[in-house]
Design an enzyme around this catalytic site. Structure first.
Site, PDB file in Angstrom:
ATOM      1  N   GLY A  32     -60.255  24.120 -25.182  1.00  0.00           N
ATOM      2  CA  GLY A  32     -60.560  22.627 -25.157  1.00  0.00           C
ATOM      3  C   GLY A  32     -59.598  21.924 -25.926  1.00  0.00           C
ATOM      4  CB  THR A  34     -56.470  18.211 -23.558  1.00  0.00           C
ATOM      5  OG1 THR A  34     -57.357  18.961 -22.773  1.00  0.00           O
ATOM      6  CG2 THR A  34     -55.142  18.894 -23.348  1.00  0.00           C
ATOM      7  N   GLY A  35     -59.444  17.958 -25.450  1.00  0.00           N
ATOM      8  CA  GLY A  35     -60.721  17.388 -25.586  1.00  0.00           C
ATOM      9  C   GLY A  35     -61.029  16.293 -26.737  1.00  0.00           C
ATOM     10  CG  ASP A  36     -63.213  12.757 -26.717  1.00  0.00           C
ATOM     11  OD1 ASP A  36     -62.273  12.583 -26.145  1.00  0.00           O
ATOM     12  OD2 ASP A  36     -64.233  12.407 -25.990  1.00  0.00           O
ATOM     13  CE  LYS A  39     -57.205  13.939 -25.712  1.00  0.00           C
ATOM     14  NZ  LYS A  39     -57.814  12.718 -24.738  1.00  0.00           N
ATOM     15  N   GLY A 207     -69.202  21.192 -44.230  1.00  0.00           N
ATOM     16  CA  GLY A 207     -67.438  21.054 -44.700  1.00  0.00           C
ATOM     17  C   GLY A 207     -67.464  19.658 -45.593  1.00  0.00           C
ATOM     18  CD  GLU A 243     -73.739   8.649 -35.430  1.00  0.00           C
ATOM     19  OE1 GLU A 243     -72.544   8.614 -35.017  1.00  0.00           O
ATOM     20  OE2 GLU A 243     -74.547   9.449 -35.121  1.00  0.00           O
ATOM     21  CG  HIS A 267     -75.326  17.358 -38.719  1.00  0.00           C
ATOM     22  ND1 HIS A 267     -74.699  18.405 -38.527  1.00  0.00           N
ATOM     23  CD2 HIS A 267     -74.879  16.348 -37.833  1.00  0.00           C
ATOM     24  CE1 HIS A 267     -73.704  18.299 -37.613  1.00  0.00           C
ATOM     25  NE2 HIS A 267     -73.958  17.085 -37.064  1.00  0.00           N
ATOM     26  NE  ARG A 365     -68.841   6.778 -39.489  1.00  0.00           N
ATOM     27  CZ  ARG A 365     -67.757   7.276 -39.419  1.00  0.00           C
ATOM     28  NH1 ARG A 365     -66.664   6.333 -39.519  1.00  0.00           N
ATOM     29  NH2 ARG A 365     -67.207   8.561 -39.407  1.00  0.00           N
TER      30      ARG A 365
END
Length: 790
Positions: A32, A34-36, A39, A207, A243, A267, A365
């Protein structure tokens, strides 16, 4: 090529000699590529890994992979790599050299077939042989949808495992299933190909530097926290992720998952565990931490639909219609906002509310944890004369500020009137600027504030942990399944709950504020109903419909408004009865639908004449009254313990007599009938609330029942087709003597029976509900749109 690239770095002083210090070669495969996610975060994280490890003695190659053909895929990938940014604390010259080498060590592959995976393995093996390198291990990062996991895993296991003696690390991104059953199935599939120690399930929140520091903070400050980290001192705990962005561009994902599955189940739950778990003796032991987390899961009290409030920003359904090509009359029920109340059955935390909140299209946010402590102090001196930050009367709180918001950086804040914490000097620094900035009701100067010396992006932290084989920041299969086991019942119970609409951003104002009442949550403001549209297609577009159903008055609305109307009608009936004869006799049914009604009565009807009210049961299961299956137990938990009703005015059905349940010789029905006859004038109850079963039953009067549908008996024993089979119930003749009867019908599952009932005559033996026909009183049907319209 690899040796030439590494030598170039060595000549520029970036690397030590490779000849004697080589610690093996690491192949990193990013699926993956080239996925978001790749990137935005993953390539940057891999570059930071290389920057940190380039002098460690390991050699690397980075293989980007996707389904896209080689040329366009390679072009897309290298556009991302060229825009990689060096960390602010890195030497520009050194970083430029290392970045150039990183690009030379990166290559693109189309991985689509088993032959493609075989070719990738052959390329890695050839490189190792030509360069004379020992293999340290391989990392496969799955940045792909979960439905592709099994096929990719089969290919890796079949043709891409490293040489014997080298390690394999497979990195998996959420979502890990949709519910408990799907998570179990995914775990079984992956276990076919990989050992548990080879799998690294990522929850990137672990993380985050502040989240990762919760356990060390608790450990290093045990002597301060041990006396106060408990129910005697903690008022509540808030775990929040807000958000400002909406779900535009991601509605295909969001329609499947919604905010609870996207954020709360993973989360925020992990953060809750870090806060609530008992501290292991060694917090560095991943196994010890896991066992304490699993123990905490066992202490979490089960959730019901009343444990949550749901919202959806108004533009969401339109975005779904556009992106997923849905019809114009499609209305999404997916929540984009949720607040959930969680409590624990433990000596430490009993009675302490943990509030988990997240949503999209909100006013800011920000992510934070707020531990608010009780304050028993009273200060006689006026506030302006108290010493700032030191007064015992000031708010006492510990904030784990995860990021963004007004503070704009990760931080740990401790009220100065609590204690001065111990923080690791090398990695955390005290912050003293911006003293007048106010957070959670206090100026920053009233806190001890610490932030990381060096901020690190979560994915960079996790990728480094993967490389080093540290598993303490990743989700194990046991942990994952325990979480889904906890959340799935709530998710199932909310499938028919209509979320409250909110405009988004600052315009939300107080619309999403909610409050606690016992173990339940409710919005503090009633949902506005003035903003209506003629072609109403969304929940908030409808005003209450008044019409006829089976020739009787019908009130229909969305659930929240419907319950509010029913509660108001009951209070009106109560006031009239008390004025007329000094008391109000109310009979309530069992089931789950009335629970929201009880909540409404408790939280919004403070003028209700409880002192003059007698509560009766319409029906009861033949179980002890303290049993969770008991209708009386639900009535007690959700209503009686929250209102001031005289003890002698509470009339449970006598199903448990002489230490046995519903035995005819004990004459329980006769005793209840006699009690009604003695206390209720003409045995005519003022208000009876009924429900409707999917088979047409009402109260505990079932189709083809041998008793209760006709005759002189007013209270009867009946048999249910589902467990517990034995029931006690008011009879139809008694119900039909009531002054007012309400039938509450909610949820899409009731649409079919509602349609059938609308077409039949009075056939109580086949459809008991059709026999409800008060002789001199009023019958009103209360239905939500799902039950009425499907």
């Amino acid at each position: 090529m690899l040796r030439a690239a590494l030598c170039a770095v060595f000549l520029l002083g970036a690397l030590p000699s490779l000849a004697k210090e080589s610690r093996g070669h690491v192949s990193v495969v990013l699926l993956g590529a080239t996925g978001d996610l790749a990137k935005k975060y993953l390539w940057e994280g891999l570059f930071n890994l290389y920057l940190d490890q380039v002098s460690s003695g390991h050699s690397f190659t980075f293989h980007g992979a996707a389904l896209t053909a080689h040329e366009p895929g390679q072009r897309l990938m290298f556009e991302v790599l060229k825009n990689l940014v060096c960390p602010s604390d890195a030497s520009p010259d050194r970083c430029a050299v290392v970045k150039d080498q990183f690009l030379k060590l990166s290559r693109y592959h189309q991985l689509k077939t088993s032959e493609n995976y075989t070719a990738l393995n052959r390329e890695i093996e050839t490189l190792l042989q030509q360069e004379g390198l020992e293999e340290a291990g391989r990392i496969f990062y799955f940045s792909v949808p979960p439905f592709a996991y099994a096929e990719i895993a089969r290919h890796i296991n079949g043709s891409c495992r490293p040489r014997p003696g080298a390690w394999l690390r497979v990195v998996l991104e959420k979502p890990f299933g949709h519910d408990l059953k799907s998570a179990q199935q995914l775990a079984i599939e992956l276990r076919t190909f990989f050992r548990e120690e080879e799998m690294y399930r990522v929850d990137h929140y672990l993380g985050k530097q502040v989240v990762a520091h919760i356990l060390p903070f608790r450990d290093q400050n045990r002597r301060f926290l041990d006396p106060i980290w408990n129910r005697h001192h903690v008022e509540r705990v808030e775990i929040v992720l807000k958000e400002t962005l909406d779900a535009k561009g991601r509605t295909s994902f969001y329609e499947q998952y919604g905010v609870i599955r996207d954020v709360l189940q993973n989360h925020l739950t992990e953060v809750l565990l870090y806060l609530a778990m008992e501290l292991p003796a060694n917090i560095s032991s991943a196994e010890d931490v896991l066992q304490h987390k699993l123990q905490t899961f066992k202490s979490l009290q089960g959730l019901e639909s009343t444990s949550a409030v749901l919202g959806q920003y108004q533009a969401y359904t339109g975005q779904v219609q556009e992106e997923l090509q849905k019809a114009q009359d499609y209305v999404s029920m997916t929540p984009t906002f949720a607040g959930v109340l969680i409590q624990l059955d433990s000596l430490r935390w009993e009675g302490v509310p943990f509030l988990l909140t997240s949503g999209k299209a909100l006013d800011e946010r920000v992510g934070y944890v707020r531990v608010l402590f009780k304050n028993r102090a009273y200060c006689t001196q006026r506030e302006s004369l108290r010493e700032a930050g030191q007064s015992r009367c000031g708010p006492k709180q510990i904030i784990f500020y995860i990021g963004h918001g007004e503070l704009s950086c990760p931080a740990v804040l401790i009220s100065r009137n609590l204690f001065k914490p111990i923080m690791p000097e090398g990695s955390w620094k005290e912050v003293v600027d911006r003293p007048q900035l106010r957070l959670f009701g206090l100026p920053l100067s009233d806190y001890y504030v610490y932030s990381p010396v060096k901020e690190r992006e979560a994915y960079s932290v996790l990728i480094s942990s993967i490389f080093h084989g540290r598993k303490d920041s990743f989700i194990t299969a046991e942990n994952l399944l325990a979480s889904w086991e906890f959340w799935t019942p709530l998710l199932d119970s909310l499938t028919q709950q209509v979320p409250r609409l909110y405009p988004g951003g600052l315009e939300n104002q107080h619309l999403l504020d909610f409050e606690m009442m016992g173990r339940e949550l409710s919005f503090t403001l009633e949902e506005p109903v003035e903003l209506l549209h003629a072609d109403g297609q969304m929940p908030g577009d409808y005003r209450t419909i008044q019409a006829k159903f089976r020739q009787r008055p019908l009130v229909s609305a969305w659930p929240e408004e419907l319950i509010a109307r029913l509660a108001m009608d009951i209070e009106t009936a109560a006031a009239k009865a008390v004025t007329r004869c000094g008391e109000f006799h109310l009979a309530l049914s069992g089931g789950s639908s009335p629970i929201t009604l009880f909540q409404q009565l408790v939280t919004h009807h403070y003028g209700f004449p409880w002192r003059h009210t007698h509560l009766w049961l319409v029906d009861e299961r033949c179980v002890p009254l303290a049993d969770p299956e008991s209708n009386f137990r639900r009535l007690h938990d959700h209503l009686l313990q929250h209102v001031r009703l005289p003890y002698l005015n509470i009339h449970p059905m006598p199903v448990h007599l002489n230490r046995r349940l519903c035995v005819e010789e004990d004459r329980g029905p006769e005793l209840y009938a006699k009690e009604i006859a003695e206390l209720v004038t003409n045995a005519s109850l003022d208000f009876v609330l009924l429900g409707l079963g999917s088979d047409g039953h009402t109260a505990s009067l079932f189709p083809h029942s041998s008793s209760g549908l006709e005759g002189a008996q007013t209270v009867v024993l009946t048999e249910s087709p589902v467990k517990p089979h034995q029931r006690m119930s008011l009879s139809l003749p008694l119900i039909n003597q009531a002054r007012q009867v309400a039938v509450l019908v909610m949820g899409k599952r009731k649409h079919e029976i509602t349609t059938q009932i609308s077409r039949v005559g009075q056939e109580p033996r086949k459809w008991p509900i059709s026999g409800v026909n008060p002789s001199s009183g009023q019958l009103v049907w209360y239905m939500d749109y799902d039950a009425l319209l499907g």
